[in-house]
Write a protein that holds these residues in place. Structure first.
Motif, PDB file in Angstrom:
ATOM      1  N   ARG A 389       0.966  -1.135  -0.066  1.00  0.00           N
ATOM      2  CA  ARG A 389       0.110   0.049   0.119  1.00  0.00           C
ATOM      3  C   ARG A 389       0.697   1.309  -0.052  1.00  0.00           C
ATOM      4  O   ARG A 389       0.269   2.365  -0.629  1.00  0.00           O
ATOM      5  N   HIS A 390       2.091   1.122   0.732  1.00  0.00           N
ATOM      6  CA  HIS A 390       2.877   2.482   0.685  1.00  0.00           C
ATOM      7  C   HIS A 390       4.401   1.999   0.222  1.00  0.00           C
ATOM      8  O   HIS A 390       4.820   0.964   0.621  1.00  0.00           O
ATOM      9  N   GLU A 422      -1.262   2.697  -2.717  1.00  0.00           N
ATOM     10  CA  GLU A 422      -1.913   3.875  -2.559  1.00  0.00           C
ATOM     11  C   GLU A 422      -1.315   5.080  -2.236  1.00  0.00           C
ATOM     12  O   GLU A 422      -1.715   6.090  -2.481  1.00  0.00           O
ATOM     13  N   SER A 423       0.128   5.091  -1.537  1.00  0.00           N
ATOM     14  CA  SER A 423       0.958   6.229  -1.569  1.00  0.00           C
ATOM     15  C   SER A 423       2.293   5.939  -1.960  1.00  0.00           C
ATOM     16  O   SER A 423       2.783   4.949  -1.342  1.00  0.00           O
ATOM     17  N   LEU A 463      -3.476   4.113  -6.626  1.00  0.00           N
ATOM     18  CA  LEU A 463      -2.672   5.201  -5.909  1.00  0.00           C
ATOM     19  C   LEU A 463      -3.686   6.715  -5.822  1.00  0.00           C
ATOM     20  O   LEU A 463      -4.325   7.015  -6.665  1.00  0.00           O
ATOM     21  N   ASN A 464      -3.654   6.940  -4.815  1.00  0.00           N
ATOM     22  CA  ASN A 464      -4.327   8.332  -4.341  1.00  0.00           C
ATOM     23  C   ASN A 464      -3.615   9.509  -3.790  1.00  0.00           C
ATOM     24  O   ASN A 464      -4.055  10.540  -3.571  1.00  0.00           O
ATOM     25  N   ARG A 465      -1.920   9.324  -3.546  1.00  0.00           N
ATOM     26  CA  ARG A 465      -1.186  10.311  -2.882  1.00  0.00           C
ATOM     27  C   ARG A 465       0.273  10.132  -3.432  1.00  0.00           C
ATOM     28  O   ARG A 465       0.600   9.001  -3.375  1.00  0.00           O
ATOM     29  N   LEU A 466       0.627  11.128  -4.103  1.00  0.00           N
ATOM     30  CA  LEU A 466       2.185  11.273  -4.672  1.00  0.00           C
ATOM     31  C   LEU A 466       2.605  12.320  -3.857  1.00  0.00           C
ATOM     32  O   LEU A 466       2.430  13.428  -3.849  1.00  0.00           O
ATOM     33  N   ILE A 467       3.971  11.912  -3.054  1.00  0.00           N
ATOM     34  CA  ILE A 467       4.645  13.015  -2.327  1.00  0.00           C
ATOM     35  C   ILE A 467       6.115  12.991  -3.127  1.00  0.00           C
ATOM     36  O   ILE A 467       6.739  12.123  -3.042  1.00  0.00           O
ATOM     37  N   LEU A 498      -6.405  11.902  -7.070  1.00  0.00           N
ATOM     38  CA  LEU A 498      -4.883  11.841  -6.920  1.00  0.00           C
ATOM     39  C   LEU A 498      -4.490  13.365  -6.336  1.00  0.00           C
ATOM     40  O   LEU A 498      -4.703  14.141  -6.662  1.00  0.00           O
ATOM     41  N   HIS A 510       1.942  11.439   7.425  1.00  0.00           N
ATOM     42  CA  HIS A 510       1.427  10.348   7.503  1.00  0.00           C
ATOM     43  C   HIS A 510       2.619   9.308   7.770  1.00  0.00           C
ATOM     44  O   HIS A 510       3.615   9.042   7.448  1.00  0.00           O
ATOM     45  N   LEU A 513       3.986   6.224   5.807  1.00  0.00           N
ATOM     46  CA  LEU A 513       5.083   6.550   4.782  1.00  0.00           C
ATOM     47  C   LEU A 513       6.307   7.219   5.433  1.00  0.00           C
ATOM     48  O   LEU A 513       7.303   6.777   4.785  1.00  0.00           O
TER      49      LEU A 513
END
Length: 523
Positions: A389-390, A422-423, A463-467, A498, A510, A513
Motif C-alpha cells: 500500500r505504501h 496507494e501512496s 494510487l491516491n497520494r504522490l509526495i 490523486l 502520514h 509512509l
C-alpha cells in the motif's frame, strides 16, 4: 555524608557525639574491601573497557588489566589470582617485544594481533619472527589476527599445521591478487573451540577442512573471495548446518571462470534446518545462492543482505521464497544509487539492533540495466508486492546517466507489480531536505517521466497520494503540476482522485509512509 563535627577516621566504627546523641560513623576506605568485592569491581571494569560489541563477538582487545596492576601490589595479586574470571591474556602485536613478554610472564592465553594498517602496510621481518615465536606454544594461542602476504604464508602454514586446542578467534587477511590458499592440513584439520572465523582475500576452491569440526562457530566471514573458482554449494550448506552459527558472510569478487557445480535435487529433498542463523550476507552470482537456498530452511533470519552481479536474465525462485517467508507484506523501498539498485523490505526486529531488513541489490553501473534488473526481481516477488500500500522510490541525481535512461515501457513493467499501491514518496538521491542543493534539471526531468507512468490509472489504479521530495525550486513546481494536470484530470473522471504534495514536511502527517522513508539503513 558526615557533618563538620563527625570523625574523619575511615575503616572502623567511631563514636560521634552531638547534642547528646551518640551516632556511629561507618565510612570505609577501598583498602578495607575484601578481595571478592575488588574482583567484582575489576569484572565491571573489564566489561566497560571491552565494550558491548567485543563482548558479543569475543573479539580480543588490548590488555585492559595492565593499568590496574600498576595501582598497588594487592590489586596486582588479586588480578593475577583470577586469570580465568578476568580473561587475562598476553597481547602480542607490533611494537611489543614478544619474546620477552612470553618468556617472563605467567602461562596465560596468547592473543596474536598483527593486522596491517595504513601506517604499516606490510609485516616487517621482525614482526614475522614474533608471530612464529608466539605460535611455538600452540596450546596457549586463543586468538590470531594477521595480515599476510604470499612470501610469509609458507612459514605461517608450517607454524599452524598443529591443532590450536583453545583457539576461539581467527582472522586472516591477504591481498586477493596473490591468490593465497589455505592448505588442507591447516590447524591440523581441527578447530573444536573456534567461535569466529574471518578469511579475507583468500582463494577458496574448497571450504577449509577444519570447519567440519568447528561445532562452536558463531560467525563465518569469507570476504573478497577471488571468483576464479566457486567452491561447491554443498560445502556451504555444511557450514550453514553448524549448530551454533549465527552470522554468515560470503562475498565473491567476480563471476567464476567456469560453470558453478550444481547440486543434485532429489524428488523430495529434505532441507538442512538452521535455527541459529540470524544474519546472512552474500555477494556473487544468483545461481550459486539459489543452489544453496534450495537445500536449507532458515526460519530465524532477521537480517539478509543479498548483492547479485548483473545478469541478462535473473531467475531467483529461492530468494523469492525467502523474501515471502521473512518480510512483512508492506513498506518496501526501491533505491537507485551509484553502481547499484536496491529493494529493501522489513523483517521482524532483531534483538540487538531493534530492526530487521531484507535487501536485494543488483550491482551494475548503467541506469537502464539497474531498472531492468530490479524489474525482474519485483516481477518474481509479485505475490507479496501486489498487496503493498505504501512505498518509497529514490532516483539518482546524476546527469552522467542521462544517456542511459530506462524506456517508459520499463518503468511501466516495474510499477505493474504494485497494483495495490496507494501512496508513494518519490525522492531524488541527495535532495531529501531543504538544506540540500536543488535537483539538477536532468533529475527533475527524470522524476517527471517516472511520475507520468505512475499516474496512469491502468498501472496503479489505487494510487491516491504522490509526495515528491524537496529540492525542486518553487517556480518549477507550478510547471510540474501543469504537466501532471491532464493525468490527474483523467483519473478524476474514473473516480481515482490523486493528491500531489511536496517534501518531507507532508510525510510527518502520514506516519506509515514516514517510517518507510526514514527507517531504512539504505535510504
Amino acid at each position: 555524608m558526615p557533618d563538620a563535627n563527625s570523625s574523619k577516621t575511615c575503616g572502623r566504627a567511631t563514636p560521634n557525639t552531638r547534642d547528646g546523641v551518640c551516632s556511629v560513623n561507618t565510612a570505609t576506605s577501598i583498602s578495607d574491601l575484601p578481595d571478592g568485592v575488588l574482583l567484582e569491581f575489576f569484572l565491571a571494569w573489564k566489561d566497560m573497557e571491552l565494550g558491548l560489541w567485543d563482548l558479543v563477538l569475543d573479539k580480543p582487545s588490548p590488555c585492559y588489566w595492565n593499568a590496574l596492576t600498576q595501582v598497588c601490589r594487592r590489586w596486582r595479586n588479586v588480578i593475577h589470582a583470577s586469570p580465568v574470571a578476568l580473561g587475562l591474556h598476553l597481547f602480542c602485536r607490533r611494537g611489543v617485544r614478544v619474546k620477552d613478554v612470553l618468556d617472563h610472564s605467567p602461562p596465560w592465553p596468547i592473543f596474536i594481533d598483527f593486522c596491517l594498517d595504513s601506517d604499516a602496510p606490510l609485516l616487517e621481518p621482525k614482526d614475522e619472527d614474533s608471530v612464529i615465536y608466539a605460535l611455538r606454544d600452540p596450546g596457549r594461542v586463543q586468538s590470531v589476527v594477521l595480515s599476510v602476504r604470499r612470501h610469509f604464508m609458507n612459514g605461517l602454514t608450517l607454524a599452524m599445521t598443529e591443532p590450536l586446542p583453545i583457539l576461539q578467534y581467527l582472522e586472516l587477511h591477504t591481498d586477493h591478487r596473490d591468490k593465497v590458499m589455505l592448505p588442507d592440513s591447516y590447524l591440523g584439520r581441527s578447530a573444536h573451540r573456534l567461535r569466529h572465523l574471518t578469511l579475507d582475500g583468500f582463494a577458496l576452491p574448497w571450504i577449509p577442512p577444519f570447519l567440519s569440526s568447528a561445532s562452536n562457530l558463531v560467525s563465518v566471514v569469507l570476504f573478497q573471495v577471488p571468483g576464479d573458482i566457486y567452491f561447491s554449494p554443498e560445502r556451504l550448506v555444511h557450514v550453514i548446518a553448524l549448530p551454533r552459527l549465527q552470522m554468515l558472510t560470503l562475498h565473491f569478487l567476480s563471476a567464476p571462470s567456469r560453470s558453478i557445480p550444481t547440486l543434485p535435487t532429489p524428488p523430495n529433498p529434505t532441507p538442512v534446518i538452521s535455527l541459529s542463523l540470524v544474519e546472512l550476507s552474500y555477494e556473487g552470482l544468483s545461481t550459486y545462492l539459489e543452489a544453496v537456498l534450495a537445500r536449507v530452511f532458515l526460519p530465524s533470519l532477521t537480517t539478509v543482505d543479498i548483492r547479485l552481479f548483473n545478469q541478462l536474465t535473473l531467475r531467483i525462485p529461492q530468494i523469492s521464497r525467502l523474501w515471502g517467508q521473512l518480510t512483512e507484506s508492506r513498506n518496501p523501498r526501491i533505491i537507485f544509487r551509484g553502481g547499484r539498485v536496491s529493494i529493501v523490505g522489513n523483517t521482524r526486529p532483531d534483538e540487538w539492533t531493534g530492526a530487521g531488513f531484507f535487501v536485494v541489490q543488483i550491482l551494475c553501473k548503467s541506469f537502464d540495466w539497474q531498472a531492468h534488473g530490479v524489474a525482474q526481481v519485483c516481477e518474481q516477488l509479485i505475490h507479496t508486492l501486489s498487496h503493498i500500500r505504501h512505498m518509497y522510490l529514490s532516483l539518482p541525481n546524476d546527469e552522467s546517466i542521462e544517456d542511459n535512461d530506462p524506456a517508459p515501457a520499463l518503468w511501466r513493467r516495474l510499477f505493474g507489480t504494485f497494483r495495490g499501491l496507494e501512496s508513494l514518496f518519490l525522492a531524488i538521491d541527495g535532495a531529501r531536505s531543504d538544506h540540500n542543493e536543488p535537483q539538477s534539471l536532468h533529475a527533475l526531468r527524470l522524476s517527471l517521466v517516472v511520475a507520468e507512468q505512475l499516474l496512469d490509472v491502468d498501472i496503479l489504479p489505487a494510487l491516491n497520494r504522490l509526495i515528491m521530495s524537496d529540492g525542486i525550486k518553487d517556480e518549477c513546481r507550478t510547471q510540474v503540476l501543469e504537466k501532471f494536470k491532464p493525468s490527474i484530470t483523467a483519473r478524476e473522471r474514473t473516480q481515482h482522485t490523486l493528491i500531489v504534495e511536496w517534501g518531507d514536511l507532508h510525510l510527518r502527517c502520514h506516519p506509515r509512509l514516514y517510517n518507510i522513508v526514514f527507517a531504512s539503513p539504505y535510504a
